[in-house]
Each structure stands twice: as C-alpha cells, then as structure tokens.
Design an enzyme around this catalytic site. Structure first.
Site, PDB file in Angstrom:
ATOM      1  N   GLY A  76      35.518  12.551  18.581  1.00 36.89           N
ATOM      2  CA  GLY A  76      34.270  12.117  19.182  1.00 36.89           C
ATOM      3  C   GLY A  76      34.113  12.632  20.600  1.00 36.89           C
ATOM      4  O   GLY A  76      33.002  12.948  21.038  1.00 36.89           O
ATOM      5  N   ARG A 104      29.179   8.233  13.768  1.00 43.54           N
ATOM      6  CA  ARG A 104      29.194   7.624  15.095  1.00 43.54           C
ATOM      7  C   ARG A 104      27.902   7.993  15.830  1.00 43.54           C
ATOM      8  O   ARG A 104      27.399   9.114  15.708  1.00 43.54           O
ATOM      9  CB  ARG A 104      30.438   8.087  15.855  1.00 43.54           C
ATOM     10  CG  ARG A 104      31.714   7.630  15.160  1.00 43.54           C
ATOM     11  CD  ARG A 104      32.952   8.333  15.640  1.00 43.54           C
ATOM     12  NE  ARG A 104      33.386   7.866  16.950  1.00 43.54           N
ATOM     13  CZ  ARG A 104      34.549   8.209  17.496  1.00 43.54           C
ATOM     14  NH1 ARG A 104      35.383   9.015  16.848  1.00 43.54           N
ATOM     15  NH2 ARG A 104      34.884   7.761  18.681  1.00 43.54           N
ATOM     16  N   SER A 147      30.937   5.714  27.055  1.00 43.69           N
ATOM     17  CA  SER A 147      30.908   6.433  28.329  1.00 43.69           C
ATOM     18  C   SER A 147      30.967   7.940  28.121  1.00 43.69           C
ATOM     19  O   SER A 147      30.723   8.710  29.055  1.00 43.69           O
ATOM     20  CB  SER A 147      32.074   5.990  29.204  1.00 43.69           C
ATOM     21  OG  SER A 147      33.307   6.348  28.606  1.00 43.69           O
ATOM     22  N   ASP A 274      40.604   1.020  23.101  1.00 45.36           N
ATOM     23  CA  ASP A 274      41.703   1.690  22.392  1.00 45.36           C
ATOM     24  C   ASP A 274      42.981   0.855  22.342  1.00 45.36           C
ATOM     25  O   ASP A 274      43.876   1.134  21.545  1.00 45.36           O
ATOM     26  CB  ASP A 274      42.002   3.047  23.040  1.00 45.36           C
ATOM     27  CG  ASP A 274      40.936   4.081  22.720  1.00 45.36           C
ATOM     28  OD1 ASP A 274      40.168   3.865  21.759  1.00 45.36           O
ATOM     29  OD2 ASP A 274      40.859   5.102  23.437  1.00 45.36           O
ATOM     30  N   ARG A 349      45.627   5.385  15.795  1.00 45.03           N
ATOM     31  CA  ARG A 349      46.029   4.163  16.491  1.00 45.03           C
ATOM     32  C   ARG A 349      46.441   3.055  15.525  1.00 45.03           C
ATOM     33  O   ARG A 349      47.288   2.220  15.854  1.00 45.03           O
ATOM     34  CB  ARG A 349      44.918   3.696  17.425  1.00 45.03           C
ATOM     35  CG  ARG A 349      44.614   4.722  18.495  1.00 45.03           C
ATOM     36  CD  ARG A 349      43.911   4.180  19.686  1.00 45.03           C
ATOM     37  NE  ARG A 349      43.501   5.262  20.571  1.00 45.03           N
ATOM     38  CZ  ARG A 349      44.293   5.876  21.431  1.00 45.03           C
ATOM     39  NH1 ARG A 349      45.558   5.504  21.540  1.00 45.03           N
ATOM     40  NH2 ARG A 349      43.844   6.863  22.190  1.00 45.03           N
TER      41      ARG A 349
END
Length: 397
Positions: A76, A104, A147, A274, A349
C-alpha cells in the site's frame, strides 16, 4: 505456500533488528528523485514491499520508459506514495498489484483527480490508470484514512513550480509517519513547513539533493521480540534508536503500562495500527487483566482484515478475544493451548504475531503460509531459529 510446525520453545539471545521498512520506502523515493550525484542508502533490506518501491521508482525516473507500468505487489505504501509522483514525472502511468491491494481506499486521490481534471480508470484488467499532471495549490484532505496520502503528496508537490498547502480537514492519524516523511525529505534537502496542527506549506521548485542515509532499526519489527520478552523470552534487541520518530516505538511504553496495570488497560490504536496484532498476543497472556483496543477500524483494510484475522487465530489456540466494530476486547489467560493449525491470512504481521504466541503455547502449532513474512521481514524465520525457536517445514504446495 508453505506450512510449518512451531514447537513451544522460549527464545533467547542477541538480535540485530532489521531496518525500518517505513524509512526504507521514504529514503529510496527521495534518493531516486535526486537529479544530480549519487546517493548511498545504508542498512537497506530488500523485502517484497521495498523491492516494489525500488522497481517502481526505477521505471518512473527512466526517461526511456513512456506510460510505465508499476507493479506494487501487496504494498500500500508503494501505491499511495508513487501515484502523485507519477503525475509529476510522467503524463500517464498504470499501476498493478494484488487484488487485495486495490480493495484499499484511494478515494482521496480520486477526489483530487476529479478537481484537477486528471483522467483515471480502475478495472479488473488494469487496477489503476492515471493520465494528466498534478497541479500545485491548496489541498484539503482527510487524515483519518491513511497518512500515506499526505506523504505521497509531500514527495511530489515540491517538484512543481508553484507553492502548495495541505490542510487536514479532521484529525490526523498515524502522525508519526508524516513526521518521518518530513524528516527523511529534509535529509535530502527538501523542506516541508508545518504551519499548525492541521496545515503544511510546501514550497515549489525545490530539488532533492543526493547524499548518504542510514536506515535505523525498525521498532515495528522489534515489537514482536520486545513483546516476547514480556512473555518469558529473553531477547536482546540491538540497534534501536531511543530518540526515533517511529510511532511504533510506543510498544516500549505499552509494555511498561502492562507491567503496572491492575484490572483493565485501554489502548488507542489510531496512531499505532501496526502494533495491534502483537499487542493482542501480549494482552491474551496477561491473566486477570482486561484489554480494550479502540480506534483500530483501519486494520480491516490492511493486508488482511487484521481484527478478524488475529481474533480468529488467537481463539483457535485458547485466547479469550473478541472483535468490536473498531477494535478488540481481550481477557488475559494464564496459558495458550496450541495444538492446532492456524493461518497467517497471507499477512506478515499476523504470521509473526502467531510465531511469538507459539512460545507460550502448551502444544505445538501449525502455521499456514509462513512465507507471508517476506513482505516486510524476509529473514524472520532465520532469526527465530537463531534465537532457539524450533520450526520444521511440513510441505510445499
């Protein structure tokens, strides 16, 4: 895909934490935009995401490539950073990547395209095609989605002839990532001036200046091992910068909060999305302590729906964890059972969080698609084994 069997073994030893993926993206982009001279980026690891940015920038700055095609893979950051840059360096560009990536949201850019008469098209054959030129001016955008849109504009707008302003219409989430972008750009000679909490001034006609930049160790990756220490492992995480601008340095303070908490702890994830998967593992093993993770709705549009992914897989191995609309409720237990198969959801993750959870399971677990870690940390399993983790490959398919 590859499945592995992970035995419940404690980890111990010294580990050099890999370089920050977030800073690596930014340094590669800034160095690529330098017109003259050679830049040297030190301590760079070519994870799949960073490879996507490297290859994408190569194509954007190659004057012999017209109408470049940029394969963002699953990154992304690559997609959102390079879209505005492409509209400064090229008249038209096509972006491809995984199907999940283009689920997304890109609406902030689409709104800009509509206002500036930039042509764009999204389809199954070509996930995104853009044609036109980015214009300087005043940009009013939301800071609640990501962001990365702001950082993407930061990279591109100084290259235009006239000045620009970016005004954040609401709250800015993941502020630390914006600060990291400003800091890396400054190291390469381009200045962004913050006028107040919600407004940034970008002077036009600036030039990126070549130089040397060393990527510092990644708190996002260190968070897995720092949390592991709180769960009875003993890992000396080397190379971390105590004064880092990385937002995920917050993991250090969160661990301290857990040491002192008595009944309940509330974690606002708006600035640290995250960290949520590994915090979920840590919280699941704090017996007698309730954890509420709030303002984490953006995790539903990451590489996986991370709220659903981590709650689903942790439940399988004995955690008391439940989703809310924008977060998680977790009641700590003494031990995790293990003894079952869990999935990475093709999310790096989630895979690494489950590997840390395995160190506190009573029985071994089988992890599906362990190679998801290649997205950000390709040597994770090597490091895990180096620290004493017992991992056995089961099959390739």
């Amino acid at each position: 895909m590859m499945d592995i069997l992970i035995k419940p073994t404690k980890l111990k030893g010294k580990l050099n934490i890999p370089p920050s993926k977030s800073l690596s993206h930014r340094a590669v982009i800034c160095a690529s935009l330098c017109k003259d001279g050679e830049s040297i980026i030190k301590n760079l690891i070519l994870s799949e995401d960073i490879k996507a940015t490297v290859e994408g920038m190569k194509r954007l700055i190659d004057r012999h490539i017209h109408n470049p095609v940029i394969d963002c893979k699953e990154s992304g950051s690559t997609l959102r950073f390079l879209i505005p840059i492409s509209l400064v360096l090229n008249n038209q560009c096509r972006f491809t990547g995984s199907s999940r990536l283009f689920e997304r949201p890109l609406d902030i850019y689409f709104d800009i395209f509509n206002k500036q008469n930039i042509t764009y098209k999204a389809s199954e054959d070509v996930p995104l095609y853009v044609k036109g030129n980015l214009k300087s001016g005043t940009y009013k955008i939301s800071g609640k989605i990501s962001s990365q849109f702001i950082s993407g504009l930061f990279f591109a707008l100084p290259l235009l002839s006239d000045d620009s302003n970016i005004i954040i219409a609401d709250s800015l989430e993941s502020k630390s990532y914006v600060n990291m972008t400003i800091d890396v750009m400054e190291k390469f000679g381009v200045l962004i001036k913050q006028m107040n909490a919600n407004e940034f001034y970008i002077r036009g006609n600036q030039n990126y200046i070549s130089g040397s930049y060393t990527i510092e160790a990644d708190y996002s990756q260190a968070s897995f091992f720092l949390a592991a220490n709180e769960l009875g492992n003993n890992i000396d995480c080397l190379g971390l910068n105590d004064t880092s601008l990385q937002g995920d340095k917050e993991i250090v303070d969160i661990i301290k909060r857990y040491k002192n908490a008595e009944r309940e702890i509330v974690i606002d994830a708006s600035q640290i999305p995250d960290l949520v998967p590994i915090i979920s593992v840590l919280a699941s093993l704090k017996k007698g302590l309730a954890t509420k993770i709030i303002n984490a709705g953006r995790l539903r549009i990451k590489e996986s729906d991370r709220l659903k992914a981590i709650s689903t897989e942790m439940k399988k191995i004995g955690a008391d964890i439940n989703e809310t609309e924008d977060g998680l409720n977790i009641n700590g237990v003494e031990k995790l059972s293990g003894g079952t198969k869990v999935s990475s959801w093709n999310d790096h993750r989630i895979a690494m969080s489950l590997a840390i959870a395995a160190t506190s399971c009573e029985k071994e677990i089988i992890l599906e698609n362990c190679q998801a870690v290649n997205k950000s940390y390709p040597t994770f399993w090597e490091d895990y084994k180096y620290l004493g983790g017992e991992v056995n490959e089961l099959n390739n398919r």
